[in-house]
Design a protein around this motif. Sequence first.
Motif, PDB file in Angstrom:
ATOM      1  N   GLN A  43       0.834  -1.194   0.000  1.00  0.00           N
ATOM      2  CA  GLN A  43       0.000   0.000   0.000  1.00  0.00           C
ATOM      3  C   GLN A  43       0.877   1.255   0.000  1.00  0.00           C
ATOM      4  O   GLN A  43       0.625   2.221  -0.712  1.00  0.00           O
ATOM      5  N   ASP A  44       1.924   1.197   0.784  1.00  0.00           N
ATOM      6  CA  ASP A  44       2.840   2.322   0.847  1.00  0.00           C
ATOM      7  C   ASP A  44       3.516   2.562  -0.513  1.00  0.00           C
ATOM      8  O   ASP A  44       3.653   3.699  -0.963  1.00  0.00           O
ATOM      9  N   GLU A  47       1.029   4.193  -2.863  1.00  0.00           N
ATOM     10  CA  GLU A  47       0.858   5.622  -2.590  1.00  0.00           C
ATOM     11  C   GLU A  47       2.042   6.418  -3.139  1.00  0.00           C
ATOM     12  O   GLU A  47       1.857   7.499  -3.707  1.00  0.00           O
ATOM     13  N   ARG A  51       2.065   9.268  -6.303  1.00  0.00           N
ATOM     14  CA  ARG A  51       2.637  10.603  -6.158  1.00  0.00           C
ATOM     15  C   ARG A  51       3.671  10.867  -7.246  1.00  0.00           C
ATOM     16  O   ARG A  51       3.741  11.957  -7.794  1.00  0.00           O
ATOM     17  N   THR A 131      -5.929   2.937  -3.139  1.00  0.00           N
ATOM     18  CA  THR A 131      -5.511   3.453  -1.846  1.00  0.00           C
ATOM     19  C   THR A 131      -6.749   3.633  -0.969  1.00  0.00           C
ATOM     20  O   THR A 131      -7.883   3.675  -1.466  1.00  0.00           O
TER      21      THR A 131
END
Lengths: 410, 112
Positions: A43-44, A47, A51, A131
């Motif tokens: 998940q990190d 994300e 970005r 997300t």
Amino acid sequence: MTDPPAEQVHAELARVVREHAGRLTACLVRVLGDFAAAEDVVQDAVETALRRWPDDGVPDHPDAWLLTVARRRGLDVLRRQELYRDKLARMRGPVPSEPDDRLKLIFTCCHPALPRAAQIALTLRAVCGLTTAQIAAAFLVPEPTVGQRITRAKRKIGEAGIPYRVPADADLPDRVNQVLAVIYLLFNEGYLPTAGDRPHARDLADDAEWLTAQLAWLLPKQPEVLGLLALIRLHQARTSARFTPAGRLVPLRDQDRRRWDHDAITEATRLIERAAALRRPGPYQVQAAIVACHAEAPTWADTDWPQIVVLYDMLLALSPSPVHRLQRAIALHHHPGTRGGPRNALADLDALTPADRKTLENYPLYHATRAELLRALNQPEAAQAADRQALALTTNPAQQALLEERLTNS
Amino acid sequence: MKYVLLFVETEEFARELEAMDEAAREAAFEAVGRWFAEHAAVITHHAHLRPAETATTMRLTGGDALVTDGPFVEGKEVVSGYAEIEVADLDEALAVARTWPACPIIEIRPLT
């Protein structure tokens, strides 16, 4: 040269993430033996990707990129805990992917011991790479609520011993149905969202289609999976005719059938045939067959209503539900034989059991259908009243606009 | 992993049991006996509780001990027994519970 429109970039990003994030989560769960930790680090990475990629561009090997970021994040999270040292060592080398991994992941996320809302959130996050913020936006719930659902579900997976494996053969059909129910809810939310300013949230419907396609590839002998895939693709084949450029919903009767994707419709009907050859009929297969009847009719007037009524009878035998009864009544309305017509259809609705009626009273389509039948039977005042009830119940902006127009023009 | 299967009786189930003749009741008890025999390898411990009317509940609040008659939840569903099992995961625990031949509700709780 101009930049591609933001929507296109967004769709491409979603596609790449969906393709790779779930696969990475799936094999990390196996490698680490820890669902929550694997899900967290991916998940990190997702994300971070969301970005960076819009500016840096999508890397040539998105899977390797995501693994590198996940590994770095894993170092941060895991090295603080003695217990995770050896787990971390397992992330050093390349992570081999096994075809079964994603299937296991789907079954874990849709385990019946988890509440439905958590199954949906977890599937979207762990399998489709959405997300928490994207899930919250899609369902119009606060982000912390989604976060909490996921945290609780992951804790239960660990503490209650929800396994990461394909269910035993005896349990498989039941468990597949659980997964299909989750996907179908996702699809419906995407196809006709209960709220929000976009009348048609495309992303969730696409995610649902993608998930079902994965499942059909992994479980080719489960006819209901093929049935749901056909059902979703038949609906999607008609997407471009469902809305006016201004976002107004176009009823099936008035849709421009030339704008339907007829190749996709033909392919979807082949899926129904493949499912039928397995000789285990089920509700999704029958629903797909009903939608295929509509999709294959050259005009509204050419629709094979008697066949549709027969299919609804089959559907009701397989899965009795007040909503299916309502849909059968709609088909009966248009049935040209002596059994059909608005009077018979209305009589069927009036003969519903009190329990079924109670369920349908909260369902806008029930009132809108009664309005249509009453109008066909020359009872305009009762029809107006029913339309007003439907309008009071629907939260979908496109449906609201359609009902308002009908109330003004009739 | 260790789990406790909490067997929960409903009023309806109690009535059905009550209405059974001697032979039917005996058959029902035999089915339960067979279940315990079949799953003996995974059952580490089990007990049947006396009826809910025999229960006493104590509530410890603010240093007081309030003792009342009956089970801790007022309701139509009462715990009537339990079995502790040791299996690989929740799916295996569910498979064991699936074949339980008596009361209609089973709560499955993992142990720490």
